[in-house]
Each structure stands twice: as structure tokens, then as C-alpha cells.
Design a protein around this motif. Structure first.
Motif, PDB file in Angstrom:
ATOM      1  N   ALA A   1      30.153 159.364  44.715  1.00 15.67           N
ATOM      2  CA  ALA A   1      29.301 159.079  43.563  1.00 15.67           C
ATOM      3  C   ALA A   1      29.860 157.924  42.743  1.00 15.67           C
ATOM      4  CB  ALA A   1      29.160 160.328  42.702  1.00 15.67           C
ATOM      5  N   ARG A   2      31.120 158.007  42.404  1.00 15.56           N
ATOM      6  CA  ARG A   2      31.715 156.983  41.545  1.00 15.56           C
ATOM      7  C   ARG A   2      31.734 155.610  42.208  1.00 15.56           C
ATOM      8  NH1 ARG A   2      36.718 160.803  39.393  1.00 15.56           N
ATOM      9  NH2 ARG A   2      35.483 161.970  37.838  1.00 15.56           N
ATOM     10  N   ALA A   3      31.876 155.576  43.536  1.00 15.89           N
ATOM     11  CA  ALA A   3      31.865 154.298  44.244  1.00 15.89           C
ATOM     12  C   ALA A   3      30.519 153.605  44.128  1.00 15.89           C
ATOM     13  CB  ALA A   3      32.209 154.514  45.718  1.00 15.89           C
ATOM     14  N   ARG A   4      29.477 154.372  43.828  1.00 14.62           N
ATOM     15  CA  ARG A   4      28.133 153.821  43.682  1.00 14.62           C
ATOM     16  C   ARG A   4      27.708 153.710  42.223  1.00 14.62           C
ATOM     17  NH1 ARG A   4      29.308 156.026  48.067  1.00 14.62           N
ATOM     18  NH2 ARG A   4      28.336 155.497  50.060  1.00 14.62           N
ATOM     19  N   GLY A   5      28.658 153.939  41.321  1.00 16.17           N
ATOM     20  CA  GLY A   5      28.352 153.833  39.903  1.00 16.17           C
ATOM     21  C   GLY A   5      27.512 154.989  39.387  1.00 16.17           C
ATOM     22  N   LEU A   6      27.553 156.130  40.067  1.00 14.27           N
ATOM     23  CA  LEU A   6      26.765 157.296  39.680  1.00 14.27           C
ATOM     24  C   LEU A   6      27.662 158.370  39.074  1.00 14.27           C
ATOM     25  CD1 LEU A   6      24.538 157.529  42.893  1.00 14.27           C
ATOM     26  CD2 LEU A   6      23.989 156.404  40.730  1.00 14.27           C
ATOM     27  N   ARG A   7      27.065 159.246  38.302  1.00 15.55           N
ATOM     28  CA  ARG A   7      27.822 160.313  37.643  1.00 15.55           C
ATOM     29  C   ARG A   7      27.745 161.584  38.481  1.00 15.55           C
ATOM     30  NH1 ARG A   7      26.207 164.411  34.328  1.00 15.55           N
ATOM     31  NH2 ARG A   7      24.104 163.529  34.274  1.00 15.55           N
ATOM     32  N   PRO A   8      28.885 162.051  39.029  1.00 18.79           N
ATOM     33  CA  PRO A   8      28.872 163.281  39.825  1.00 18.79           C
ATOM     34  C   PRO A   8      28.841 164.524  38.935  1.00 18.79           C
ATOM     35  CG  PRO A   8      31.104 162.433  39.696  1.00 18.79           C
ATOM     36  CD  PRO A   8      30.229 161.434  38.981  1.00 18.79           C
ATOM     37  N   THR A   9      28.122 165.530  39.367  1.00 14.47           N
ATOM     38  CA  THR A   9      28.085 166.799  38.647  1.00 14.47           C
ATOM     39  C   THR A   9      28.333 167.936  39.624  1.00 14.47           C
ATOM     40  OG1 THR A   9      25.679 166.988  38.927  1.00 14.47           O
ATOM     41  CG2 THR A   9      26.475 165.973  36.891  1.00 14.47           C
ATOM     42  N   ALA A  10      28.840 169.043  39.115  1.00  9.30           N
ATOM     43  CA  ALA A  10      29.102 170.224  39.940  1.00  9.30           C
ATOM     44  C   ALA A  10      28.848 171.475  39.107  1.00  9.30           C
ATOM     45  CB  ALA A  10      30.539 170.216  40.455  1.00  9.30           C
ATOM     46  N   ARG A  11      27.865 172.242  39.492  1.00 10.55           N
ATOM     47  CA  ARG A  11      27.553 173.494  38.811  1.00 10.55           C
ATOM     48  C   ARG A  11      28.035 174.651  39.667  1.00 10.55           C
ATOM     49  NH1 ARG A  11      21.445 174.880  38.422  1.00 10.55           N
ATOM     50  NH2 ARG A  11      21.533 177.138  38.518  1.00 10.55           N
ATOM     51  N   VAL A  12      28.972 175.436  39.158  1.00  5.22           N
ATOM     52  CA  VAL A  12      29.556 176.537  39.916  1.00  5.22           C
ATOM     53  C   VAL A  12      28.557 177.694  39.983  1.00  5.22           C
ATOM     54  CG1 VAL A  12      31.449 178.189  40.068  1.00  5.22           C
ATOM     55  CG2 VAL A  12      31.893 175.858  39.258  1.00  5.22           C
ATOM     56  N   MET A  13      28.216 178.101  41.207  1.00  7.89           N
ATOM     57  CA  MET A  13      27.289 179.211  41.416  1.00  7.89           C
ATOM     58  C   MET A  13      28.036 180.496  41.766  1.00  7.89           C
ATOM     59  SD  MET A  13      24.590 177.332  40.986  1.00  7.89           S
ATOM     60  CE  MET A  13      23.186 178.297  41.525  1.00  7.89           C
ATOM     61  N   VAL A  14      29.113 180.350  42.550  1.00  6.41           N
ATOM     62  CA  VAL A  14      29.945 181.491  42.955  1.00  6.41           C
ATOM     63  C   VAL A  14      31.394 181.039  42.931  1.00  6.41           C
ATOM     64  CG1 VAL A  14      30.556 183.076  44.834  1.00  6.41           C
ATOM     65  CG2 VAL A  14      28.150 182.483  44.445  1.00  6.41           C
ATOM     66  N   GLN A  15      32.280 181.872  42.409  1.00  3.88           N
ATOM     67  CA  GLN A  15      33.720 181.624  42.484  1.00  3.88           C
ATOM     68  C   GLN A  15      34.400 182.985  42.531  1.00  3.88           C
ATOM     69  OE1 GLN A  15      35.229 178.549  39.928  1.00  3.88           O
ATOM     70  NE2 GLN A  15      37.355 179.197  40.106  1.00  3.88           N
ATOM     71  N   GLU A  16      34.853 183.368  43.725  1.00  4.90           N
ATOM     72  CA  GLU A  16      35.396 184.715  43.896  1.00  4.90           C
ATOM     73  C   GLU A  16      36.475 184.741  44.962  1.00  4.90           C
ATOM     74  OE1 GLU A  16      32.187 187.202  45.140  1.00  4.90           O
ATOM     75  OE2 GLU A  16      32.050 186.323  47.142  1.00  4.90           O
TER      76      GLU A  16
ATOM     77  N   PRO B   1      43.492 187.203  51.481  1.00  6.35           N
ATOM     78  CA  PRO B   1      42.605 186.741  50.412  1.00  6.35           C
ATOM     79  C   PRO B   1      42.303 185.246  50.505  1.00  6.35           C
ATOM     80  CG  PRO B   1      44.814 187.142  49.563  1.00  6.35           C
ATOM     81  CD  PRO B   1      44.797 187.667  50.960  1.00  6.35           C
ATOM     82  N   VAL B   2      41.035 184.917  50.345  1.00  4.90           N
ATOM     83  CA  VAL B   2      40.603 183.529  50.270  1.00  4.90           C
ATOM     84  C   VAL B   2      39.740 183.355  49.021  1.00  4.90           C
ATOM     85  CG1 VAL B   2      40.694 183.025  52.739  1.00  4.90           C
ATOM     86  CG2 VAL B   2      38.607 184.001  51.751  1.00  4.90           C
ATOM     87  N   LEU B   3      39.670 182.136  48.564  1.00 13.00           N
ATOM     88  CA  LEU B   3      38.834 181.801  47.415  1.00 13.00           C
ATOM     89  C   LEU B   3      37.579 181.108  47.919  1.00 13.00           C
ATOM     90  CD1 LEU B   3      38.412 181.478  44.320  1.00 13.00           C
ATOM     91  CD2 LEU B   3      39.664 179.308  44.497  1.00 13.00           C
ATOM     92  N   GLN B   4      36.415 181.641  47.566  1.00 10.82           N
ATOM     93  CA  GLN B   4      35.141 181.006  47.904  1.00 10.82           C
ATOM     94  C   GLN B   4      34.546 180.394  46.646  1.00 10.82           C
ATOM     95  OE1 GLN B   4      32.218 183.256  50.160  1.00 10.82           O
ATOM     96  NE2 GLN B   4      30.518 182.094  49.282  1.00 10.82           N
ATOM     97  N   ILE B   5      34.156 179.121  46.760  1.00 10.38           N
ATOM     98  CA  ILE B   5      33.551 178.395  45.642  1.00 10.38           C
ATOM     99  C   ILE B   5      32.242 177.793  46.133  1.00 10.38           C
ATOM    100  CG2 ILE B   5      33.852 176.600  43.905  1.00 10.38           C
ATOM    101  CD1 ILE B   5      36.902 176.756  44.563  1.00 10.38           C
ATOM    102  N   ASP B   6      31.128 178.233  45.550  1.00  9.04           N
ATOM    103  CA  ASP B   6      29.815 177.659  45.840  1.00  9.04           C
ATOM    104  C   ASP B   6      29.411 176.793  44.657  1.00  9.04           C
ATOM    105  OD1 ASP B   6      30.152 179.590  47.772  1.00  9.04           O
ATOM    106  OD2 ASP B   6      28.136 180.440  47.562  1.00  9.04           O
ATOM    107  N   ARG B   7      29.032 175.547  44.930  1.00  9.06           N
ATOM    108  CA  ARG B   7      28.630 174.655  43.836  1.00  9.06           C
ATOM    109  C   ARG B   7      27.384 173.864  44.216  1.00  9.06           C
ATOM    110  NH1 ARG B   7      33.677 171.104  42.083  1.00  9.06           N
ATOM    111  NH2 ARG B   7      33.894 170.878  44.337  1.00  9.06           N
ATOM    112  N   LEU B   8      26.540 173.630  43.237  1.00  8.23           N
ATOM    113  CA  LEU B   8      25.398 172.735  43.383  1.00  8.23           C
ATOM    114  C   LEU B   8      25.841 171.365  42.892  1.00  8.23           C
ATOM    115  CD1 LEU B   8      22.387 172.459  44.111  1.00  8.23           C
ATOM    116  CD2 LEU B   8      21.855 172.995  41.727  1.00  8.23           C
ATOM    117  N   ARG B   9      25.891 170.406  43.803  1.00  3.99           N
ATOM    118  CA  ARG B   9      26.401 169.084  43.486  1.00  3.99           C
ATOM    119  C   ARG B   9      25.236 168.122  43.222  1.00  3.99           C
ATOM    120  NH1 ARG B   9      31.648 168.593  44.926  1.00  3.99           N
ATOM    121  NH2 ARG B   9      31.592 167.217  43.114  1.00  3.99           N
ATOM    122  N   GLY B  10      25.421 167.257  42.234  1.00  2.00           N
ATOM    123  CA  GLY B  10      24.378 166.309  41.887  1.00  2.00           C
ATOM    124  C   GLY B  10      24.934 164.955  41.518  1.00  2.00           C
ATOM    125  N   MET B  11      24.049 163.983  41.443  1.00  2.00           N
ATOM    126  CA  MET B  11      24.411 162.638  41.026  1.00  2.00           C
ATOM    127  C   MET B  11      23.381 162.140  40.029  1.00  2.00           C
ATOM    128  SD  MET B  11      25.919 160.763  44.383  1.00  2.00           S
ATOM    129  CE  MET B  11      27.251 161.527  45.328  1.00  2.00           C
TER     130      MET B  11
END
Length: 239
Positions: free
Chosen positions: A88-103, A122-132
Motif C-alpha cells: 500500500a505505502r509503495a503506491r502512496g495508499l493508506r493501509p488499514t486492518a480491522r481485526v475480526m478474530v484474535q484468539e 497453542p497457536v495465535l489466529q488473527i483474522d483481519r479485513l485489509r483495505g487501502m
């Protein structure tokens, strides 16, 4: 001659509107009847201007839904591993990340084998909705051994940066596969596309420089917003 002139004027006005962001990437233009009224031209004249913009790749047409402004297509430079944030940053865009699951949960047998840990460790699972720039682009699922990151707030943050800064782990390479699928109803809702639209599904295992697996990734990108590139070399053969 008048029709051509009116078409050119409509084309130029639409070009200006798109340049200043009146119609943002990923949005649908007004219907042809309304748009023709706004521009003061006939629908036939409008279609000439729209078709010209389509041929230039500025607009896309859907037989069912009308005219759209294509989203910016993302892609990694050939043979270069980049995080979503870096792309995202290489293209001059703003990256976003909304956490949906973190367990934290037990690893499956397949996950344990890929991460080289004990089954059910034990493992950590992280689900995120990524945007630009506010446009959702990817639904990202990451599995990694339970580390200090389990207490991290990864909203609008780079996972690679967090691994490096908080855990001293540097991702060096990724074994990556890519397939095409159709978006189900829930994924379509999250990505702002229609159910059944194409998505590109990437599966990866990321490693440190010494070959230690760091994480498993499962990424679903909008098919109109992501391009994967690679350099391919032919191994010479001898008869």
C-alpha cells in the motif's frame, strides 16, 4: 459532427470528474439516464464517451450493474516479498486492518506440521479485513505460534513490523500458492463485491533466513484488485 463533439465534451467532463475523485475507485457511476442528464447529452452520445473510457481502462462495464470505476490493482514486484502494508505505502495508499478474530487455540495437525510444532500446541489466529484508502481489498487469516503478539492490538498495523519489533523475528521468504475461487455471501459482503465474484486465494508459509517457519497465511483478495507477478526461469536441458 455534433454528436462527436458532444461525445468528446462528455468524455472530457467525465475524465475531469474521475481525476478529482468525484467517482472513487470501486464505486458505481450513476445510471446512464441520470448521468446523461447530468452531462446534458443523449444516452447514445454518453455511451460513446463511456466506451472510450472503457477502452482506456478507466472504466469497467457490468451488463447487470452498470459502469464502475475500477479499484487500483495491487501487485508485488516480481520475486519480491512485500507485506500488505508495504504494498500500500509503495503506491502512496493508506493501509488499514480491522481485526475480526484474535484468539489462541490448539493447532490442527496440518498447522502443526507446517509450523514444526507439536500437535495441539497453542497457536495465535488473527483474522483481519485489509483495505487501502478505505476500500476493502483482502480478508487475511494468519496462524503463528503463540508469541508475545497475542496481546498486541493489530488494528491498522503491519504484522511483519510487529514480529520484528516485538519478537525480533524477520520474515525472509514465503512459499506461496495462488488459486481462483468465487466469493461466498459473507466474503462478498466484507469485500464489497457481489456473491460469486472472483477472488484470488493465496496460501503461504513464511520463514526466517535460517528456514524456521514463522507463520501460515490464508489471504482472499478481490479479483479486480490484486495481481501476482513472478519471474520464471527455464532450466536448460541437455539432449
Amino acid at each position: 459532427m455534433l454528436a462527436v463533439t458532444a461525445s468528446t465534451q462528455a468524455y472530457e467532463q467525465l475524465t475531469r470528474d474521475l481525476t478529482v475523485g468525484r467517482y472513487a475507485p470501486g464505486t458505481r457511476l450513476p445510471g446512464e439516464r441520470d448521468l446523461a442528464g447530468l452531462l446534458g447529452v443523449s444516452r447514445a452520445t454518453l455511451r460513446l464517451a463511456l466506451s472510450r473510457l472503457e477502452s482506456e481502462g478507466v472504466l469497467q462495464r457490468s451488463a447487470q450493474r452498470g459502469w464502475f470505476v475500477p479499484t487500483q490493482v495491487l501487485g508485488e514486484p516480481p520475486s519480491t516479498l512485500q507485506s500488505f502494508t508495504e504494498m500500500a505505502r509503495a503506491r502512496g495508499l493508506r493501509p488499514t486492518a480491522r481485526v475480526m478474530v484474535q484468539e489462541v487455540r490448539p493447532a490442527s495437525l496440518d498447522e502443526a506440521a507446517k509450523l514444526r510444532i507439536a500437535p495441539a500446541a497453542p497457536v495465535l489466529q488473527i483474522d483481519r479485513l485489509r483495505g487501502m484508502d478505505g476500500t476493502p481489498v483482502c480478508y487475511d487469516v494468519v496462524i503463528l505460534p503463540a508469541l508475545a503478539l497475542q496481546d498486541s492490538d493489530l488494528t491498522d498495523k503491519s504484522l511483519y513490523d510487529e514480529l520484528r519489533e516485538r519478537c525480533g523475528i524477520e520474515v525472509h521468504r514465503s512459499a506461496y500458492t495462488l488459486v481462483a475461487e468465487s466469493a461466498d455471501t459473507e466474503l462478498a459482503r466484507l469485500l464489497g463485491i457481489t456473491a460469486g465474484a472472483p477472488v484470488l486465494v493465496g496460501d503461504e508459509v513464511a520463514y526466517t533466513a535460517d528456514g524456521t517457519p514463522v507463520l501460515i497465511g490464508h489471504n482472499k483478495y478481490r479479483g479486480d484488485a490484486y495481481r501476482f507477478e513472478a519471474d520464471l526461469f527455464r532450466v536448460s536441458s541437455r539432449a
